[in-house]
Design an enzyme around this catalytic site. Structure first.
Site, mmCIF file in Angstrom:
data_model
loop_
_atom_site.group_PDB
_atom_site.id
_atom_site.type_symbol
_atom_site.label_atom_id
_atom_site.label_comp_id
_atom_site.label_asym_id
_atom_site.label_seq_id
_atom_site.Cartn_x
_atom_site.Cartn_y
_atom_site.Cartn_z
ATOM 1 N N PHE A 128 0.850 -1.187 0.000
ATOM 2 C CA PHE A 128 0.000 0.000 0.000
ATOM 3 C C PHE A 128 0.890 1.244 0.000
ATOM 4 C CE2 PHE A 128 -3.053 2.849 2.317
ATOM 5 C CZ PHE A 128 -4.090 2.760 1.416
ATOM 6 N N ASP A 205 1.316 -5.862 7.752
ATOM 7 C CA ASP A 205 0.152 -4.977 7.725
ATOM 8 C C ASP A 205 -1.067 -5.854 7.448
ATOM 9 O OD1 ASP A 205 -1.912 -3.204 7.089
ATOM 10 O OD2 ASP A 205 -0.520 -1.705 6.311
ATOM 11 N N TYR A 230 -11.555 -0.170 10.226
ATOM 12 C CA TYR A 230 -12.731 0.349 9.506
ATOM 13 C C TYR A 230 -13.052 -0.438 8.243
ATOM 14 C CZ TYR A 230 -8.922 2.992 7.215
ATOM 15 O OH TYR A 230 -7.762 3.357 6.596
ATOM 16 N N LYS A 231 -12.251 -1.461 7.932
ATOM 17 C CA LYS A 231 -12.527 -2.263 6.737
ATOM 18 C C LYS A 231 -13.411 -3.447 7.149
ATOM 19 C CE LYS A 231 -8.568 -0.359 4.383
ATOM 20 N NZ LYS A 231 -7.127 -0.398 4.126
ATOM 21 N N ARG A 384 -12.239 -3.429 -7.901
ATOM 22 C CA ARG A 384 -12.138 -4.381 -6.776
ATOM 23 C C ARG A 384 -13.530 -4.675 -6.248
ATOM 24 N NH1 ARG A 384 -8.320 -2.199 -2.060
ATOM 25 N NH2 ARG A 384 -10.042 -0.722 -1.994
HETATM 26 C C1 PLP Z 1 -6.331 0.779 4.289
HETATM 27 C C2 PLP Z 1 -4.884 0.541 4.503
HETATM 28 C C3 PLP Z 1 -4.122 1.401 5.299
HETATM 29 C C4 PLP Z 1 -4.740 2.640 5.864
HETATM 30 O O1 PLP Z 1 -3.890 3.384 6.643
HETATM 31 P P1 PLP Z 1 -4.438 4.574 7.528
HETATM 32 O O2 PLP Z 1 -3.232 5.185 8.082
HETATM 33 O O3 PLP Z 1 -5.330 3.975 8.586
HETATM 34 O O4 PLP Z 1 -5.192 5.505 6.644
HETATM 35 C C5 PLP Z 1 -2.793 1.079 5.522
HETATM 36 N N1 PLP Z 1 -2.230 -0.027 4.973
HETATM 37 C C6 PLP Z 1 -2.949 -0.857 4.191
HETATM 38 C C7 PLP Z 1 -2.301 -2.079 3.625
HETATM 39 C C8 PLP Z 1 -4.285 -0.601 3.922
HETATM 40 O O5 PLP Z 1 -4.982 -1.405 3.136
#
Ligand code: PLP
Length: 424
Positions: A128, A205, A230-231, A384
């Site tokens: 990400f 992660d 939040y996912k 997706r």
């Molecule tokens: C959604 C997501 C994030 C989000 O990071 P925030 O700091 O909470 O905005 C980070 N890493 C991955 C792999 C994600 O999918």
């Protein structure tokens, strides 16, 4: 067209689904909305709305500062302990804090300092972007080198490549366990073992894994992890993230952000920082209490449904999606850009098509067939489809495939513009 066959099969699968009653625990005002974006923002549990009402009106409104002791101060750990049960960690190894990016910074910085005789950070090009930005910043700050493993097919990374990248220079390997675009899922246990064999620490992660796939952090002997709530955990927009530090590393590693909530006695107002012991020392400052409170019921529902059941349904729904994709879509210019093996996938599926952007708009347009289908578009040409087994149905999968087919075969995407809005 064999849609009627798909529909019939979907009805049977839905009626035999052991998790079907969980959909009723979420606010679903409009059944014509087919929500396949739970991998970006999960739906709202009904009990969370009630809980927030209570936190606002009673805990804040009436009990004011008393609520810190009564309800709020320990919440980060209490919810962390519930998340531990989902992820196969011990009590006291997970805490809710900050956001994923900040947690990644804290734990990566702590790991690099601990391993300061080594100066390479390894990640991959599928990670990400926010994670890579954080790592680039850390590498600059510490004069470390960041090495990114390539993906030949842009879907997955071979374990051999990981092995090649690991050597005595490497301090830290950090990867998304489930890749945000393709949904490729690493073998956590194997990669963790390879990392340890090279004398490095691993930081996973779990943003696309928590609440989506079965994980056992202790069994895989994972050092460090972070992830979103939040996912798939349905904690609400901007709900704080979690972090995990293996018990035996908790005293060895130091948080680079020495805030008062991570200090030994925040209310002594001592001028000299002294770290708290245990997982609390990785906190920073005052948590967002309202957002923190919003996480708990989502986690409770997930625990009640059981991760094995959730994973099982996700697996079945994904296989069903792929089956219909082979029957209906493969000849229309679509390509499956997720791994075809279910054991190598998280809980979303990605299709690419040169018209993906306009197609995504058409999917959301009710005027076509009365449904509003919400997946998400990921540049340059991916759509997706997030499968959240707690509230998604097999019928919704059929409707999605039908609409995609209609949009392409009747060239309906031509009616939409290329305008990009800011949040996709
Ligand atoms: C959604 C997501 C994030 C989000 O990071 P925030 O700091 O909470 O905005 C980070 N890493 C991955 C792999 C994600 O999918």
């Amino acid at each position: 067209m064999r849609n009627s066959v798909g529909l019939e099969k979907a009805r049977i699968l839905d009626s035999n689904d052991p998790l079907k009653s969980f959909r009723e625990q979420f606010i679903i005002d409009d059944p014509s909305v087919i929500y396949l974006d739970g991998n970006s923002l999960g739906r709202l549990p009904i009990s969370t709305a009630d809980r927030l009402e209570k936190v606002i009106r009673v805990e804040w409104g009436k009990e004011l500062i008393d609520s810190w002791n009564k309800n709020w101060y320990k919440k980060s750990e209490q919810i962390g302990n519930k998340i531990s049960k989902l992820l196969g960690a011990r009590e006291g190894e997970i805490i809710v804090s900050d956001n994923t990016s900040v947690n990644l910074f804290k734990l990566a910085a702590a790991a690099l300092k601990y391993q300061d005789n080594r100066n390479v950070i390894v990640s991959d090009k599928l990670n990400f972007p926010s994670d890579l930005y954080i790592l680039q910043g850390l590498a600059n700050e510490n004069n470390n080198t960041l090495e990114l493993i390539d993906s030949e097919d842009e879907i997955s990374v071979n374990n051999e490549k990981i092995k090649e990248a690991l050597n005595e220079e490497v301090a830290l390997l950090t990867l998304s366990h489930v890749v945000f675009k393709s949904a490729f899922m690493y073998d956590m246990k194997k990669v963790t073992r390879l990392t340890h064999e090279a004398g490095a620490l691993v930081l996973w992660d779990l943003s696309h894994s928590a609440g989506a796939v079965s994980i056992n952090l202790n069994e895989a002997n994972v050092d460090l992890a972070v992830g979103c709530t939040y996912k798939y955990l349905n904690g609400g927009p901007g709900s704080p993230a979690f972090l995990y530090v293996k018990e035996e590393l908790q005293e060895k590693l130091q948080s680079p952000i020495q805030g008062w909530f991570g200090s030994a006695n925040p209310f002594s107002f001592s001028l000299q920082y002294q770290a708290e012991t245990g997982i609390r020392k990785y906190l920073t400052g005052t948590p967002s209490v309202l957002s923190l409170a919003a996480i708990e019921h989502g986690v409770d529902i997930t625990l009640k449904a059981g991760m094995e059941n959730i994973r099982d349904k996700s697996w079945k729904m994904s296989q069903f999606f792929i089956e219909l994709y082979h029957e209906e879509l493969i000849d229309l210019g679509f390509k499956l850009t997720s791994p075809s093996l279910p054991e190598q996938r998280g809980s979303h599926l990605t299709l690419s098509h040169k018209e993906a952007f306009r197609m995504n708009k058409a999917l959301m347009d009710r005027s076509i067939d009365g449904t509003k289908i919400i997946p998400d578009f990921r540049a340059p040409d991916h759509i997706r489809f997030g499968i959240a087994p707690l509230y998604c149905t097999f019928i919704e999968i059929v409707r999605t495939i039908q609409k995609l087919k209609l949009i392409v075969s009747d060239k309906l995407y031509l009616n939409y513009s290329f305008d990009q809005s800011s949040v996709t």
